[in-house]
Design an enzyme around this catalytic site. Structure first.
Site, PDB file in Angstrom:
ATOM      1  N   ASN A   1       2.562   1.684   4.179  1.00  0.00           N
ATOM      2  CA  ASN A   1       2.690   0.353   4.952  1.00  0.00           C
ATOM      3  C   ASN A   1       2.512   0.369   6.431  1.00  0.00           C
ATOM      4  O   ASN A   1       3.109  -0.211   7.319  1.00  0.00           O
ATOM      5  CB  ASN A   1       4.057  -0.209   4.631  1.00  0.00           C
ATOM      6  CG  ASN A   1       4.457  -1.663   5.042  1.00  0.00           C
ATOM      7  OD1 ASN A   1       5.533  -1.912   5.563  1.00  0.00           O
ATOM      8  ND2 ASN A   1       3.542  -2.388   5.003  1.00  0.00           N
TER       9      ASN A   1
ATOM     10  N   CYS B   1      -1.235   0.856   7.391  1.00  0.00           N
ATOM     11  CA  CYS B   1      -2.816   0.688   7.588  1.00  0.00           C
ATOM     12  C   CYS B   1      -2.773  -0.533   6.846  1.00  0.00           C
ATOM     13  O   CYS B   1      -3.032  -1.834   7.326  1.00  0.00           O
ATOM     14  CB  CYS B   1      -3.405   1.657   7.102  1.00  0.00           C
ATOM     15  SG  CYS B   1      -3.322   3.273   8.111  1.00  0.00           S
TER      16      CYS B   1
ATOM     17  N   CYS C   1       0.810  -1.156  -0.106  1.00  0.00           N
ATOM     18  CA  CYS C   1      -0.076  -0.256  -0.057  1.00  0.00           C
ATOM     19  C   CYS C   1       0.908   1.344  -0.028  1.00  0.00           C
ATOM     20  O   CYS C   1       2.107   1.025  -0.246  1.00  0.00           O
ATOM     21  CB  CYS C   1      -0.981  -0.044   1.281  1.00  0.00           C
ATOM     22  SG  CYS C   1      -0.249  -0.087   2.808  1.00  0.00           S
TER      23      CYS C   1
ATOM     24  N   ASP D   1     -10.016   2.811   1.749  1.00  0.00           N
ATOM     25  CA  ASP D   1      -8.778   3.548   2.153  1.00  0.00           C
ATOM     26  C   ASP D   1      -9.186   4.001   3.474  1.00  0.00           C
ATOM     27  O   ASP D   1      -9.916   5.087   3.277  1.00  0.00           O
ATOM     28  CB  ASP D   1      -8.163   4.415   1.171  1.00  0.00           C
ATOM     29  CG  ASP D   1      -6.883   5.034   1.706  1.00  0.00           C
ATOM     30  OD1 ASP D   1      -6.413   4.801   3.009  1.00  0.00           O
ATOM     31  OD2 ASP D   1      -6.133   5.436   1.125  1.00  0.00           O
TER      32      ASP D   1
HETATM   33  P1  4NP Z   1      -1.689   3.015   4.044  1.00  0.00           P
HETATM   34  O1  4NP Z   1      -2.266   4.263   4.546  1.00  0.00           O
HETATM   35  O2  4NP Z   1      -1.247   3.268   2.722  1.00  0.00           O
HETATM   36  O3  4NP Z   1      -2.744   2.130   4.050  1.00  0.00           O
HETATM   37  O4  4NP Z   1      -0.555   2.550   4.905  1.00  0.00           O
HETATM   38  C1  4NP Z   1      -1.864   5.449   4.431  1.00  0.00           C
HETATM   39  C2  4NP Z   1      -0.764   5.908   5.418  1.00  0.00           C
HETATM   40  C3  4NP Z   1      -0.360   7.297   5.275  1.00  0.00           C
HETATM   41  C4  4NP Z   1      -0.878   7.918   4.424  1.00  0.00           C
HETATM   42  C5  4NP Z   1      -1.838   7.670   3.569  1.00  0.00           C
HETATM   43  C6  4NP Z   1      -2.194   6.421   3.521  1.00  0.00           C
HETATM   44  N1  4NP Z   1      -0.211   9.441   4.479  1.00  0.00           N
HETATM   45  O5  4NP Z   1      -0.473  10.120   3.339  1.00  0.00           O
HETATM   46  O6  4NP Z   1       0.499   9.902   5.238  1.00  0.00           O
END
Ligand code: 4NP
Length: 166
Positions: free
Chosen positions: A13, A15, A10, A130
């Site tokens: 990394n 969530c 993702c 998301d």
């Molecule tokens: P993930 O979630 O890709 O599911 O781990 C996110 C974590 C951080 C961010 C966006 C999505 N961010 O923009 O910091």
């Protein structure tokens, strides 16, 4: 027998892909076939994210895993590298933008290993919800669980006798 090597991907990394890593490992343990798999997760980004490489699983993601009896202790965010393309059999992304970034980082996808997790479900074009933007970790959990079940079912069909469906 060669192990199946699966990498979930993702953006951050912290969530979705760690949730997929630990949900999938939990399914494997319940079916007594964890020893036939290598499972990990990685980020496409090391700088766009607030928390960055080395960060632990985001607390709401950890909480929903724990609510389902799944621990993710010790997981820290790592970034996808080009070498991962050779290291893994499947690189499973949460959404279309992860796919684009993973293909770029890996320098292409000649062996068609990079796919979306939900391609193993009856809604193959869907992205995993998301939770970073919606706060809805339940929706993400449910999407990821059905993706992981579809993945396991597909792998079991190609290797009959390895482990058994629920
Ligand atoms: P993930 O979630 O890709 O599911 O781990 C996110 C974590 C951080 C961010 C966006 C999505 N961010 O923009 O910091």
């Amino acid at each position: 027998m060669n192990k199946h090597r699966i990498l979930f991907i993702c953006l951050g990394n912290i969530c979705r892909s760690p949730m997929a890593e630990f949900i999938f490992k939990n399914l494997l343990e319940k079916q007594n076939c964890a020893d036939r798999f290598v499972v990990a997760s990685a980020a496409t980004s090391d700088e766009n994210v607030v928390r960055g490489v080395g960060a632990p699983v985001y607390p709401p993601a950890e909480r929903i895993l724990l609510q389902h009896g799944i621990a993710c202790d010790g997981k820290r965010a790592v970034q996808l590298t080009r070498a991962d393309y050779d290291r893994y059999d499947l690189l499973l992304c949460m959404d279309d933008s992860n796919v684009r970034n993973a293909v770029r980082i890996c320098g292409g996808d000649p062996q068609q290993k990079i796919r979306k997790l939900l391609s193993f479900t009856d809604t193959p074009n869907d992205n995993v919800a998301d939770p970073w933007y919606t706060g809805d970790f339940t929706a993400a959990y449910n999407d990821i669980l059905r993706g992981c079940k579809g993945l396991l079912c597909t792998l079991q069909k190609t290797q009959k006798g390895d482990c058994h469906g629920d």
